[in-house]
Design a protein around this motif. Structure first.
Motif, PDB file in Angstrom:
ATOM      1  N   SER A  80      38.169  19.942  33.751  1.00 39.03           N
ATOM      2  CA  SER A  80      39.382  20.745  33.946  1.00 39.03           C
ATOM      3  C   SER A  80      39.075  21.931  34.859  1.00 39.03           C
ATOM      4  O   SER A  80      37.990  22.508  34.800  1.00 39.03           O
ATOM      5  N   GLY A  81      40.043  22.275  35.696  1.00 36.60           N
ATOM      6  CA  GLY A  81      39.853  23.428  36.572  1.00 36.60           C
ATOM      7  C   GLY A  81      40.549  23.232  37.901  1.00 36.60           C
ATOM      8  O   GLY A  81      41.360  22.317  38.086  1.00 36.60           O
ATOM      9  N   TRP A  82      40.224  24.115  38.821  1.00 31.96           N
ATOM     10  CA  TRP A  82      40.829  24.086  40.153  1.00 31.96           C
ATOM     11  C   TRP A  82      39.915  23.406  41.162  1.00 31.96           C
ATOM     12  O   TRP A  82      38.716  23.662  41.206  1.00 31.96           O
ATOM     13  N   ARG A  95      35.254  21.554  44.164  1.00 30.01           N
ATOM     14  CA  ARG A  95      35.590  22.322  42.977  1.00 30.01           C
ATOM     15  C   ARG A  95      35.469  23.810  43.301  1.00 30.01           C
ATOM     16  O   ARG A  95      34.455  24.256  43.836  1.00 30.01           O
ATOM     17  N   TYR A  96      36.508  24.556  42.983  1.00 26.81           N
ATOM     18  CA  TYR A  96      36.566  25.956  43.372  1.00 26.81           C
ATOM     19  C   TYR A  96      35.419  26.788  42.813  1.00 26.81           C
ATOM     20  O   TYR A  96      34.827  27.610  43.521  1.00 26.81           O
ATOM     21  N   THR A 139      44.713  33.978  39.381  1.00 30.69           N
ATOM     22  CA  THR A 139      45.537  33.165  40.275  1.00 30.69           C
ATOM     23  C   THR A 139      46.527  34.042  41.028  1.00 30.69           C
ATOM     24  O   THR A 139      47.056  35.014  40.490  1.00 30.69           O
ATOM     25  N   SER A 197      49.408  19.770  40.758  1.00 28.96           N
ATOM     26  CA  SER A 197      48.909  19.805  39.386  1.00 28.96           C
ATOM     27  C   SER A 197      48.847  18.385  38.847  1.00 28.96           C
ATOM     28  O   SER A 197      49.850  17.669  38.845  1.00 28.96           O
ATOM     29  N   THR A 218      43.952  19.188  34.736  1.00 34.35           N
ATOM     30  CA  THR A 218      43.882  19.469  33.308  1.00 34.35           C
ATOM     31  C   THR A 218      43.472  18.196  32.580  1.00 34.35           C
ATOM     32  O   THR A 218      44.121  17.161  32.725  1.00 34.35           O
ATOM     33  N   GLN A 264      45.221  21.652  40.772  1.00 33.38           N
ATOM     34  CA  GLN A 264      44.746  21.971  39.432  1.00 33.38           C
ATOM     35  C   GLN A 264      44.661  20.710  38.588  1.00 33.38           C
ATOM     36  O   GLN A 264      45.607  19.930  38.525  1.00 33.38           O
ATOM     37  N   PRO A 317      43.615  30.030  43.368  1.00 35.47           N
ATOM     38  CA  PRO A 317      42.696  30.549  42.348  1.00 35.47           C
ATOM     39  C   PRO A 317      41.592  31.382  42.995  1.00 35.47           C
ATOM     40  O   PRO A 317      41.080  31.034  44.056  1.00 35.47           O
TER      41      PRO A 317
END
Length: 252
Positions: free
Chosen positions: A200-202, A158-159, A84, A130, A217, A215, A34
């Motif tokens: 939620s996120g990368w 966290r990205y 991405t 994921s 969700t 990832q 990402p």
């Protein structure tokens, strides 16, 4: 090149990860990377470029956002301010320096560097890139590392804002929290509790300067269903069966 967003937990629990990041992928493996950007660049051109040396000005563009070229795909997600990069069937010749970049019309575009190494045994890896969970629930991620990394700093980051949880117990509160536990041998485990949709996120597992993306969700928990069944008193074989109320709860 990332959005400056406060990580939705207690700031004292986190530190910022180094920008010098490296990623090791297994030969013939795939990876999704990402690339976050400032919201003000939503309409700008995004691209993924490669260079044999760690100098952005010398990199060659491999693909622009929403293009697929061979085993490479770049997809923009403007509503979430990131794109991405998916690289498939990686080989040794794919080793080198890569950049997430956004054309901002300046002398030097916004960019973020990542060093990629491809070899038979990755230095840091996860079994599943994921994971998913429900609001109010928990999720666990196990991050593996090779011999020689036992004494390196382990983090869960966290990205989008580069905030990281380290190997210590976090505060317990009504908001979601993170615990990072290292077995000291070959893996560390991340436990996120009290999940919220905003989680939620990368993310990425970080061991020293090595990372691996994951990832997460988070979806809304399904409501608990309650069924009430009231029966009348019956008599069978001389045994009285009294009226009962049955409550059956189906957990998400």
């Amino acid at each position: 090149m990332h959005v400056s967003v406060v990580f939705d937990r207690h700031p004292s629990e986190y530190q910022t990860v180094s920008e010098n990041r490296a990623l090791t992928v297994q030969t013939r493996g795939s990876v999704v990377i990402p690339c976050y950007y400032n919201k003000k660049y939503t309409q700008h051109k995004k691209y993924w470029c490669f260079g044999a040396k760690a100098v952005f000005q010398s990199c060659s563009t491999l693909a622009y956002a929403n293009e697929t070229k061979g085993n490479l795909s770049v997809i923009d997600h403007p509503d979430q301010s990131f794109f991405t990069v998916t690289m498939r069937i990686l080989q040794h010749e794919n080793c080198g320096y890569y950049w997430c970049a956004v054309d901002i019309g300046a002398k030097v575009d916004e960019n973020e560097q990542l060093q990629l190494t491809v070899k038979s045994a990755p230095d840091v890896f996860v079994m599943n890139s994921s994971v998913s969970g429900h609001t109010g629930g928990n999720v666990s991620v196990q991050c593996f590392y090779r011999t020689g990394y036992q004494n390196e700093l382990k983090q869960w980051c966290r990205y989008k804002d580069k905030s990281c949880s380290t190997e210590k117990k976090t505060d317990t509160s009504q908001s979601s929290s993170v615990q990072v536990s290292d077995d000291g041998e070959s893996s560390f485990t991340v436990l996120m509790t009290g999940l919220r949709r905003s989680d939620s996120g990368w993310y990425f597992c970080s061991v020293g300067d090595q990372i691996i993306p994951v990832q997460l969700t988070v979806t809304e928990a399904e409501p608990v269903s309650v069924n009430t069944d009231t029966s009348t008193s019956t008599q069978k074989d001389g045994v009285s069966a009294f009226p009962t109320t049955g409550v059956f709860c189906t957990l998400p």
